[in-house]
Scaffold this motif. Structure first.
Motif, PDB file in Angstrom:
ATOM      1  N   ASP A  21       0.834  -1.212   0.000  1.00 34.33           N
ATOM      2  CA  ASP A  21       0.000   0.000   0.000  1.00 34.33           C
ATOM      3  C   ASP A  21       0.863   1.254   0.000  1.00 34.33           C
ATOM      4  O   ASP A  21       0.550   2.238  -0.688  1.00 34.33           O
ATOM      5  N   GLU A  22       1.950   1.252   0.765  1.00 33.10           N
ATOM      6  CA  GLU A  22       2.848   2.406   0.800  1.00 33.10           C
ATOM      7  C   GLU A  22       3.567   2.591  -0.532  1.00 33.10           C
ATOM      8  O   GLU A  22       3.751   3.713  -0.993  1.00 33.10           O
ATOM      9  N   ILE A  23       3.959   1.484  -1.150  1.00 32.76           N
ATOM     10  CA  ILE A  23       4.611   1.563  -2.470  1.00 32.76           C
ATOM     11  C   ILE A  23       3.632   2.098  -3.512  1.00 32.76           C
ATOM     12  O   ILE A  23       3.987   2.942  -4.341  1.00 32.76           O
ATOM     13  N   ILE A  24       2.389   1.662  -3.448  1.00 35.18           N
ATOM     14  CA  ILE A  24       1.351   2.164  -4.370  1.00 35.18           C
ATOM     15  C   ILE A  24       1.126   3.660  -4.142  1.00 35.18           C
ATOM     16  O   ILE A  24       0.983   4.429  -5.100  1.00 35.18           O
ATOM     17  N   LYS A  25       1.139   4.073  -2.888  1.00 34.77           N
ATOM     18  CA  LYS A  25       0.978   5.503  -2.560  1.00 34.77           C
ATOM     19  C   LYS A  25       2.112   6.321  -3.193  1.00 34.77           C
ATOM     20  O   LYS A  25       1.866   7.364  -3.803  1.00 34.77           O
ATOM     21  N   ILE A  26       3.348   5.837  -3.074  1.00 38.18           N
ATOM     22  CA  ILE A  26       4.487   6.530  -3.697  1.00 38.18           C
ATOM     23  C   ILE A  26       4.309   6.551  -5.211  1.00 38.18           C
ATOM     24  O   ILE A  26       4.552   7.571  -5.865  1.00 38.18           O
TER      25      ILE A  26
ATOM     26  N   LYS B  83       6.854  -0.979 -10.316  1.00 37.25           N
ATOM     27  CA  LYS B  83       8.183  -1.539 -10.576  1.00 37.25           C
ATOM     28  C   LYS B  83       9.237  -0.436 -10.569  1.00 37.25           C
ATOM     29  O   LYS B  83      10.325  -0.623 -10.018  1.00 37.25           O
ATOM     30  N   GLU B  84       8.915   0.718 -11.160  1.00 35.99           N
ATOM     31  CA  GLU B  84       9.868   1.829 -11.174  1.00 35.99           C
ATOM     32  C   GLU B  84      10.145   2.339  -9.760  1.00 35.99           C
ATOM     33  O   GLU B  84      11.280   2.678  -9.432  1.00 35.99           O
ATOM     34  N   VAL B  85       9.120   2.387  -8.929  1.00 34.11           N
ATOM     35  CA  VAL B  85       9.310   2.808  -7.530  1.00 34.11           C
ATOM     36  C   VAL B  85      10.249   1.833  -6.829  1.00 34.11           C
ATOM     37  O   VAL B  85      11.206   2.227  -6.156  1.00 34.11           O
TER      38      VAL B  85
ATOM     39  N   PRO C 278      15.741   3.604  -0.108  1.00 29.22           N
ATOM     40  CA  PRO C 278      15.834   3.711   1.357  1.00 29.22           C
ATOM     41  C   PRO C 278      14.457   3.691   2.042  1.00 29.22           C
ATOM     42  O   PRO C 278      14.293   3.086   3.108  1.00 29.22           O
ATOM     43  N   THR C 279      13.467   4.321   1.421  1.00 27.06           N
ATOM     44  CA  THR C 279      12.116   4.329   1.974  1.00 27.06           C
ATOM     45  C   THR C 279      11.540   2.917   2.016  1.00 27.06           C
ATOM     46  O   THR C 279      10.960   2.493   3.023  1.00 27.06           O
ATOM     47  N   ILE C 280      11.708   2.197   0.920  1.00 19.52           N
ATOM     48  CA  ILE C 280      11.191   0.830   0.846  1.00 19.52           C
ATOM     49  C   ILE C 280      11.912  -0.058   1.858  1.00 19.52           C
ATOM     50  O   ILE C 280      11.292  -0.859   2.551  1.00 19.52           O
ATOM     51  N   LYS C 281      13.223   0.118   1.966  1.00 18.36           N
ATOM     52  CA  LYS C 281      13.994  -0.648   2.951  1.00 18.36           C
ATOM     53  C   LYS C 281      13.475  -0.360   4.360  1.00 18.36           C
ATOM     54  O   LYS C 281      13.272  -1.284   5.160  1.00 18.36           O
ATOM     55  N   ASP C 282      13.223   0.912   4.668  1.00 19.89           N
ATOM     56  CA  ASP C 282      12.677   1.277   5.980  1.00 19.89           C
ATOM     57  C   ASP C 282      11.300   0.654   6.206  1.00 19.89           C
ATOM     58  O   ASP C 282      10.998   0.198   7.311  1.00 19.89           O
TER      59      ASP C 282
END
Length: 186
Positions: free
Chosen positions: A94-99, A108-110, A118-122
């Motif tokens: 959901d957070e990746i979709i929001k970005i 996929k690009e995100v 770094p955001t995804i890792k966090d």
């Protein structure tokens, strides 16, 4: 040997395997492993099935994102266990979709973007801390005592006579073949 003599449940077996994992990690002195920091501990998920010919039942214990699917006598497929990890995966997604929506990038690009890495890792570290053997989380076989103390190991029992097949799968199968799995379970 002692475990075999007491006619163990799937949960009993998981507990013994978990204790063995911890003893092996301690014996190997794995660098960086810290039982106070669950995201630093390697872990696995499994589904165990014990078939009992005497009672004509089978018992299941599932861990994290592995599942059991049964094929009934009339050819339908039924989910017999839960993907305990799915809600945490969904939070991250959901957070990746929001970005993705905010930036106009594809999902996929995100994910591939050094800017968002770094955001995804966090997000993944936060999800790991929330879920790994925590009271509101899911069980991961990694040697942590919380696997038992937080009572996270699920068990299920079914009549053998109701099923022709039993499939033990991981969420990888669900991700790789979502249309097939959805079709089977519909």
């Amino acid at each position: 040997q002692e475990l075999i003599e007491k006619s163990p449940s799937p949960k009993d077996i998981v507990v013994v395997i978990n204790q063995w994992v911890r003893s092996e990690f301690e014996r190997l002195k794995i660098q960086g492993l810290d039982y106070n920091s669950p995201e630093s501990i390697p872990g696995v998920s499994i589904t165990l099935a014990l078939l009992d010919g005497k009672t004509e039942k089978f018992r299941l214990s599932d861990i994290a994102d592995t599942m059991a699917i049964g094929k009934t006598k009339d050819g339908r497929f039924k989910m017999l266990t839960n993907d305990q990890n799915a809600i945490f995966d969904q939070k991250v997604m959901d957070e990746i979709i929001k970005i993705s929506n905010e930036t106009g990038l594809s999902i996929k690009e995100v994910i591939d973007s050094p800017e968002h890495s770094p955001t995804i890792k966090d997000l993944l570290i936060k999800a790991s801390k929330e879920k790994i053997n925590s009271r509101q989380g899911c069980v991961i076989l990694n040697g942590q005592e919380e696997l038992v103390t937080n009572d996270l190991i699920e068990e299920h029992e079914y009549d053998i006579s109701g099923y022709d097949e039993l499939w033990l799968v991981s969420d990888g199968a669900m991700l790789a073949f979502p249309e097939v799995i959805s079709l089977l379970l519909s």
